[in-house]
Write a protein that holds these residues in place. Structure first.
Motif, PDB file in Angstrom:
ATOM      1  N   GLY A 193       0.818  -1.211   0.000  1.00 54.89           N
ATOM      2  CA  GLY A 193       0.000   0.000   0.000  1.00 54.89           C
ATOM      3  C   GLY A 193       0.842   1.247   0.000  1.00 54.89           C
ATOM      4  N   LEU A 194       0.169   2.363  -0.199  1.00 54.39           N
ATOM      5  CA  LEU A 194       0.826   3.672  -0.205  1.00 54.39           C
ATOM      6  C   LEU A 194       0.122   4.600   0.767  1.00 54.39           C
ATOM      7  CD1 LEU A 194       1.358   4.466  -4.015  1.00 54.39           C
ATOM      8  CD2 LEU A 194       3.055   3.621  -2.387  1.00 54.39           C
ATOM      9  N   ILE A 239      -0.028  10.081  -7.512  1.00 56.12           N
ATOM     10  CA  ILE A 239      -0.086   9.009  -6.519  1.00 56.12           C
ATOM     11  C   ILE A 239      -0.762   7.764  -7.104  1.00 56.12           C
ATOM     12  CG2 ILE A 239      -2.275   9.643  -5.387  1.00 56.12           C
ATOM     13  CD1 ILE A 239      -0.834   8.967  -2.697  1.00 56.12           C
ATOM     14  N   PHE A 240      -1.682   7.953  -8.041  1.00 61.45           N
ATOM     15  CA  PHE A 240      -2.288   6.796  -8.710  1.00 61.45           C
ATOM     16  C   PHE A 240      -1.267   6.108  -9.616  1.00 61.45           C
ATOM     17  CE2 PHE A 240      -6.000   9.245  -7.439  1.00 61.45           C
ATOM     18  CZ  PHE A 240      -6.849   8.256  -6.967  1.00 61.45           C
ATOM     19  N   ALA A 241      -0.442   6.909 -10.287  1.00 61.30           N
ATOM     20  CA  ALA A 241       0.621   6.322 -11.113  1.00 61.30           C
ATOM     21  C   ALA A 241       1.616   5.552 -10.244  1.00 61.30           C
ATOM     22  CB  ALA A 241       1.328   7.426 -11.904  1.00 61.30           C
ATOM     23  N   MET A 242       1.947   6.119  -9.094  1.00 59.37           N
ATOM     24  CA  MET A 242       2.845   5.428  -8.167  1.00 59.37           C
ATOM     25  C   MET A 242       2.228   4.122  -7.691  1.00 59.37           C
ATOM     26  SD  MET A 242       4.138   8.694  -5.898  1.00 59.37           S
ATOM     27  CE  MET A 242       5.406   7.847  -4.972  1.00 59.37           C
ATOM     28  N   ALA A 243       0.923   4.153  -7.440  1.00 57.48           N
ATOM     29  CA  ALA A 243       0.240   2.944  -6.981  1.00 57.48           C
ATOM     30  C   ALA A 243       0.290   1.846  -8.046  1.00 57.48           C
ATOM     31  CB  ALA A 243      -1.207   3.268  -6.612  1.00 57.48           C
ATOM     32  N   GLU A 244       0.093   2.213  -9.298  1.00 54.12           N
ATOM     33  CA  GLU A 244       0.153   1.222 -10.381  1.00 54.12           C
ATOM     34  C   GLU A 244       1.527   0.539 -10.405  1.00 54.12           C
ATOM     35  OE1 GLU A 244      -0.832   3.597 -13.768  1.00 54.12           O
ATOM     36  OE2 GLU A 244      -2.804   4.100 -12.927  1.00 54.12           O
ATOM     37  N   ARG A 245       2.566   1.334 -10.216  1.00 59.86           N
ATOM     38  CA  ARG A 245       3.914   0.754 -10.212  1.00 59.86           C
ATOM     39  C   ARG A 245       4.126  -0.113  -8.971  1.00 59.86           C
ATOM     40  NH1 ARG A 245       4.942   6.134 -12.040  1.00 59.86           N
ATOM     41  NH2 ARG A 245       5.732   6.804  -9.996  1.00 59.86           N
ATOM     42  N   ARG A 246       3.713   0.380  -7.812  1.00 61.33           N
ATOM     43  CA  ARG A 246       3.907  -0.370  -6.576  1.00 61.33           C
ATOM     44  C   ARG A 246       3.119  -1.675  -6.596  1.00 61.33           C
ATOM     45  NH1 ARG A 246       4.917   1.128  -1.205  1.00 61.33           N
ATOM     46  NH2 ARG A 246       6.363   2.620  -2.163  1.00 61.33           N
ATOM     47  N   ALA A 248     -10.876  10.487  -9.898  1.00 60.69           N
ATOM     48  CA  ALA A 248      -9.477  10.474 -10.335  1.00 60.69           C
ATOM     49  C   ALA A 248      -9.038   9.078 -10.732  1.00 60.69           C
ATOM     50  CB  ALA A 248      -8.582  11.017  -9.226  1.00 60.69           C
ATOM     51  N   ALA A 249      -9.490   8.074  -9.994  1.00 58.78           N
ATOM     52  CA  ALA A 249      -9.164   6.690 -10.342  1.00 58.78           C
ATOM     53  C   ALA A 249      -9.801   6.305 -11.675  1.00 58.78           C
ATOM     54  CB  ALA A 249      -9.620   5.751  -9.227  1.00 58.78           C
ATOM     55  N   LEU A 250     -11.066   6.653 -11.860  1.00 57.73           N
ATOM     56  CA  LEU A 250     -11.746   6.345 -13.112  1.00 57.73           C
ATOM     57  C   LEU A 250     -11.062   7.022 -14.294  1.00 57.73           C
ATOM     58  CD1 LEU A 250     -15.444   6.669 -11.883  1.00 57.73           C
ATOM     59  CD2 LEU A 250     -14.289   4.544 -12.536  1.00 57.73           C
ATOM     60  N   ALA A 251     -10.552   8.226 -14.072  1.00 51.94           N
ATOM     61  CA  ALA A 251      -9.869   8.957 -15.147  1.00 51.94           C
ATOM     62  C   ALA A 251      -8.596   8.259 -15.609  1.00 51.94           C
ATOM     63  CB  ALA A 251      -9.551  10.385 -14.693  1.00 51.94           C
TER      64      ALA A 251
END
Length: 206
Positions: free
Chosen positions: A135-136, A150-157, A177-180
Motif C-alpha cells: 500500500g501507499l 499518486i495513482f501512477a505510483m500505486a500502479e507501479r507499486r 481520479a481513479a476512473l480517469a
C-alpha cells in the motif's frame, strides 16, 4: 483482480463532525456545528491539513497554522491532532469484507491520504501486512489523492495495469481520479453496500 482500499471512512472510523463534538463539547453542541467546525479545521483535506497529509509539514506546524488561521487556542488544536490516531479504529464490517475478499483469492492493496505519524501508528497497531499485499500512504510518498501522480505510483507499486485495479474510496473526487486513469472504482458508503457492489461485479459470492 487487485482491490485497493482507502482507509479513513472505509476501513477505519472517521467522522469528523462527531469526533469534534466529543473533543470540543464547549464549542460543539450539535453535529451540524461539528460539521461546520470540521470544514474549517480540515479544509476538506486541502490547505494546511492537505500539506500535513502530503508529508510536507509536520504535526507541530499544522497545529500552529490551524490555530493562526482560525483563532482557536493552540492547545485545543493540538488536542485534536493528538486524538486522531485513537479515533482511527477499524470498522468491523470492513475487516470482515477484507477477509472474505482475501479468502476468495483476491490481492488487496491500500491507497490512503494519511500523515506520516498517523500512518506509523496504523502500521504498528493493526495487522496491515496480514490484510494487504502492499500500500501507499500519502505522507510517506509525498503525493496525495486526487492527484494523478499518486495513482501512477500505486500502479507501479502494485505491479498492475489500471484496468486490473478496483478502488473503494469515500470521497467522490478520489473515485473520479481513479476512473480517469482507467481504474475500476466506486464510492464507498458502508461495508454492506460495498459488498453488494462487489457481488454484482462477480468478485464475491452472494
Amino acid at each position: 483482480m487487485k482491490i485497493v482500499f482507502d482507509f479513513g471512512g472505509v476501513l477505519f472510523r472517521w467522522h469528523p463532525a462527531s469526533f469534534l463534538a466529543r473533543l470540543w463539547p464547549h464549542r460543539v453542541e450539535t453535529l451540524e456545528q461539528g460539521a461546520q467546525l470540521a470544514a474549517r479545521f480540515f479544509q476538506n483535506y486541502g490547505g494546511d491539513w492537505g500539506l500535513f497529509d502530503q508529508g510536507l509539514i509536520g504535526a507541530d506546524e499544522v497545529v500552529r497554522r490551524i490555530a493562526a488561521r482560525t483563532g482557536w487556542p493552540l492547545g485545543d488544536v493540538a488536542a485534536v491532532v493528538r486524538a486522531v490516531p485513537d479515533e482511527l479504529m477499524p470498522i468491523p464490517a470492513t475487516v470482515v469484507l477484507i477477509r472474505d475478499l482475501r479468502a476468495a483469492g483476491h490481492t488487496l492493496h491500500f491507497l490512503s491520504n494519511m500523515p506520516e505519524p498517523f500512518a506509523d501508528h496504523l502500521s504498528q497497531a493493526y495487522p496491515l501486512a496480514e490484510w494487504f499485499e502492499s500500500g501507499l500512504f500519502s505522507g510517506r510518498v509525498k503525493q496525495i489523492k486526487p492527484g494523478a501522480e499518486i495513482f501512477a505510483m500505486a500502479e507501479r507499486r502494485f505491479e498492475a495495469r489500471p484496468q486490473e485495479l478496483i478502488f473503494l474510496d469515500d470521497h467522490p473526487a478520489n473515485v473520479d481520479a481513479a476512473l480517469a486513469r482507467d481504474w475500476q472504482a466506486f464510492l464507498f458508503t458502508d461495508a454492506a453496500s460495498a459488498r453488494r457492489e462487489l457481488v454484482s461485479r462477480r468478485l464475491l459470492n452472494a
